[in-house]
Design a protein around this motif. Structure first.
Motif, PDB file in Angstrom:
ATOM      1  N   GLY A 287       0.802  -1.222   0.000  1.00  0.00           N
ATOM      2  CA  GLY A 287       0.000   0.000   0.000  1.00  0.00           C
ATOM      3  C   GLY A 287       0.828   1.261   0.000  1.00  0.00           C
ATOM      4  O   GLY A 287       0.320   2.356   0.253  1.00  0.00           O
ATOM      5  N   LEU A 288       2.126   1.149  -0.296  1.00  0.00           N
ATOM      6  CA  LEU A 288       3.015   2.310  -0.328  1.00  0.00           C
ATOM      7  C   LEU A 288       3.088   2.929  -1.720  1.00  0.00           C
ATOM      8  O   LEU A 288       3.596   4.037  -1.876  1.00  0.00           O
ATOM      9  CB  LEU A 288       4.421   1.891   0.133  1.00  0.00           C
ATOM     10  CG  LEU A 288       4.492   1.294   1.537  1.00  0.00           C
ATOM     11  CD1 LEU A 288       5.912   0.813   1.838  1.00  0.00           C
ATOM     12  CD2 LEU A 288       4.036   2.300   2.593  1.00  0.00           C
ATOM     13  N   LYS A 289       2.635   2.197  -2.720  1.00  0.00           N
ATOM     14  CA  LYS A 289       2.500   2.728  -4.084  1.00  0.00           C
ATOM     15  C   LYS A 289       1.089   2.411  -4.569  1.00  0.00           C
ATOM     16  O   LYS A 289       0.610   1.289  -4.459  1.00  0.00           O
ATOM     17  CB  LYS A 289       3.517   2.093  -5.042  1.00  0.00           C
ATOM     18  CG  LYS A 289       4.927   2.617  -4.908  1.00  0.00           C
ATOM     19  CD  LYS A 289       5.036   4.097  -5.222  1.00  0.00           C
ATOM     20  CE  LYS A 289       4.663   4.419  -6.647  1.00  0.00           C
ATOM     21  NZ  LYS A 289       4.772   5.882  -6.927  1.00  0.00           N
ATOM     22  N   LYS A 290       0.430   3.428  -5.119  1.00  0.00           N
ATOM     23  CA  LYS A 290      -0.939   3.267  -5.592  1.00  0.00           C
ATOM     24  C   LYS A 290      -0.957   2.563  -6.945  1.00  0.00           C
ATOM     25  O   LYS A 290      -0.118   2.829  -7.807  1.00  0.00           O
ATOM     26  CB  LYS A 290      -1.607   4.633  -5.706  1.00  0.00           C
ATOM     27  CG  LYS A 290      -3.086   4.582  -6.040  1.00  0.00           C
ATOM     28  CD  LYS A 290      -3.685   5.982  -6.043  1.00  0.00           C
ATOM     29  CE  LYS A 290      -5.174   5.944  -6.367  1.00  0.00           C
ATOM     30  NZ  LYS A 290      -5.767   7.315  -6.363  1.00  0.00           N
ATOM     31  N   LEU A 291      -1.915   1.672  -7.108  1.00  0.00           N
ATOM     32  CA  LEU A 291      -2.090   1.016  -8.397  1.00  0.00           C
ATOM     33  C   LEU A 291      -2.734   1.975  -9.398  1.00  0.00           C
ATOM     34  O   LEU A 291      -3.680   2.684  -9.056  1.00  0.00           O
ATOM     35  CB  LEU A 291      -2.988  -0.215  -8.271  1.00  0.00           C
ATOM     36  CG  LEU A 291      -2.584  -1.337  -7.326  1.00  0.00           C
ATOM     37  CD1 LEU A 291      -3.544  -2.518  -7.501  1.00  0.00           C
ATOM     38  CD2 LEU A 291      -1.158  -1.779  -7.549  1.00  0.00           C
ATOM     39  N   THR A 292      -2.222   1.962 -10.626  1.00  0.00           N
ATOM     40  CA  THR A 292      -2.905   2.652 -11.717  1.00  0.00           C
ATOM     41  C   THR A 292      -4.090   1.820 -12.195  1.00  0.00           C
ATOM     42  O   THR A 292      -5.168   2.342 -12.493  1.00  0.00           O
ATOM     43  CB  THR A 292      -1.932   2.901 -12.882  1.00  0.00           C
ATOM     44  OG1 THR A 292      -0.798   3.629 -12.408  1.00  0.00           O
ATOM     45  CG2 THR A 292      -2.604   3.688 -13.995  1.00  0.00           C
ATOM     46  N   SER A 293      -3.879   0.519 -12.236  1.00  0.00           N
ATOM     47  CA  SER A 293      -4.951  -0.416 -12.586  1.00  0.00           C
ATOM     48  C   SER A 293      -4.561  -1.800 -12.096  1.00  0.00           C
ATOM     49  O   SER A 293      -3.447  -2.023 -11.628  1.00  0.00           O
ATOM     50  CB  SER A 293      -5.204  -0.426 -14.099  1.00  0.00           C
ATOM     51  OG  SER A 293      -4.053  -0.857 -14.797  1.00  0.00           O
ATOM     52  N   GLY A 294      -5.495  -2.735 -12.217  1.00  0.00           N
ATOM     53  CA  GLY A 294      -5.270  -4.077 -11.710  1.00  0.00           C
ATOM     54  C   GLY A 294      -5.884  -4.244 -10.333  1.00  0.00           C
ATOM     55  O   GLY A 294      -6.534  -3.332  -9.810  1.00  0.00           O
ATOM     56  N   SER A 295      -5.681  -5.404  -9.733  1.00  0.00           N
ATOM     57  CA  SER A 295      -6.275  -5.664  -8.428  1.00  0.00           C
ATOM     58  C   SER A 295      -5.390  -6.559  -7.576  1.00  0.00           C
ATOM     59  O   SER A 295      -4.570  -7.332  -8.088  1.00  0.00           O
ATOM     60  CB  SER A 295      -7.653  -6.316  -8.584  1.00  0.00           C
ATOM     61  OG  SER A 295      -7.543  -7.603  -9.165  1.00  0.00           O
ATOM     62  N   LEU A 296      -5.577  -6.441  -6.268  1.00  0.00           N
ATOM     63  CA  LEU A 296      -4.929  -7.291  -5.276  1.00  0.00           C
ATOM     64  C   LEU A 296      -6.041  -7.968  -4.492  1.00  0.00           C
ATOM     65  O   LEU A 296      -6.898  -7.300  -3.922  1.00  0.00           O
ATOM     66  CB  LEU A 296      -4.047  -6.465  -4.339  1.00  0.00           C
ATOM     67  CG  LEU A 296      -2.968  -5.604  -5.001  1.00  0.00           C
ATOM     68  CD1 LEU A 296      -2.291  -4.718  -3.967  1.00  0.00           C
ATOM     69  CD2 LEU A 296      -1.947  -6.479  -5.715  1.00  0.00           C
ATOM     70  N   VAL A 297      -6.023  -9.296  -4.463  1.00  0.00           N
ATOM     71  CA  VAL A 297      -7.112 -10.054  -3.848  1.00  0.00           C
ATOM     72  C   VAL A 297      -6.539 -10.953  -2.761  1.00  0.00           C
ATOM     73  O   VAL A 297      -5.682 -11.799  -3.019  1.00  0.00           O
ATOM     74  CB  VAL A 297      -7.859 -10.899  -4.904  1.00  0.00           C
ATOM     75  CG1 VAL A 297      -8.989 -11.699  -4.251  1.00  0.00           C
ATOM     76  CG2 VAL A 297      -8.406 -10.003  -6.013  1.00  0.00           C
TER      77      VAL A 297
END
Length: 237
Positions: free
Chosen positions: A51-61
């Motif tokens: 969570g230290l870098k924001k995703l531009t796209s995609g997902s973490l599940v």
């Protein structure tokens, strides 16, 4: 224990795209290695997972639930912890105080005690030096403290960024054995980013090869040790 799925994640630094759609899976109770050259995207991936870098796209599940909208503190509470590259200890605080920083989300005194006992069991040197200033320790001892600090939240997924960097081979071996013991005895999943590809592949159940922000190969640690591309690119064979 928890299963983590990384699905087609893209991460930018300003206008520069650092990850171009990275996907992989960490099964519960496994050691997973991420190997590749400097700048391949391995550390960025760990920062995105933490969570230290924001995703531009995609997902973490995580166990079937999206976690990419949560912040770093919330992810610690979800059972994820990171021991960062370069250790990043507080040099003018004692070893014990540095460890307690890792337990800031833990409310139970009994749980803190158990976690501390586990750290001391795996890293006896840390217990011996618990009253010393962290800045006075050797590089290897500092790395043990950094890993111990990440362990203090009792994570179910422990992420380690370059744990062998700049450390004497004997201490590297001690740290590797401690990581494997933690995994074996507690079922803690480990995501290992490591420049020492041979060490990482020998330790891992599964591994992924990164190149220029992409995963270009995957397989068991043993399969990649025997892979001709990996041997030529990373093992000097």
């Amino acid at each position: 224990m928890r299963t983590l799925e990384v699905n087609d994640i893209v991460v930018h630094y300003g206008l520069v795209e650092a990850l171009h759609g990275v996907s992989f899976k960490v099964d519960a109770g496994r050691i997973v290695a991420l190997i590749g050259s400097n700048g391949a995207g391995k550390s960025t991936t760990l920062k995105a997972l933490m969570g230290l870098k924001k995703l531009t796209s995609g997902s973490l599940v995580l166990d079937g639930e999206r976690m990419d909208t949560s912040n770093a503190a919330q992810r610690v509470s979800m059972g994820i912890a990171l021991s960062p590259e370069g250790r990043r200890l507080f040099p003018r605080m004692s070893v014990w105080e540095n460890l307690m920083v890792g337990a800031h989300t833990v409310r139970s005194s009994e749980q803190k005690k158990k976690s501390l006992e586990r750290v001391y069991e795996l890293f006896p040197r840390v217990q011996e030096r618990r009253q010393q200033m962290a800045g006075s320790l050797s590089g290897g001892e500092q790395q043990m403290v950094a890993i111990g600090r990440a362990m203090m939240s009792s994570p179910q997924i422990l992420m380690l960024d370059e744990p062998s960097l700049g450390i004497a081979p004997k201490i590297v071996s001690e740290i590797a054995q401690a990581i494997q013991r933690l995994n074996r005895e507690t079922g803690t999943s480990v995501i290992l980013v490591e420049q020492n590809a041979r060490l990482a592949l020998k330790m891992s159940d599964h591994a992924y090869v990164f190149e220029q922000g992409l995963v270009i190969r995957s397989g068991s640690g043993q399969e990649l040790l025997n892979d001709s591309f990996v041997q030529k690119a990373f093992l000097g064979i």
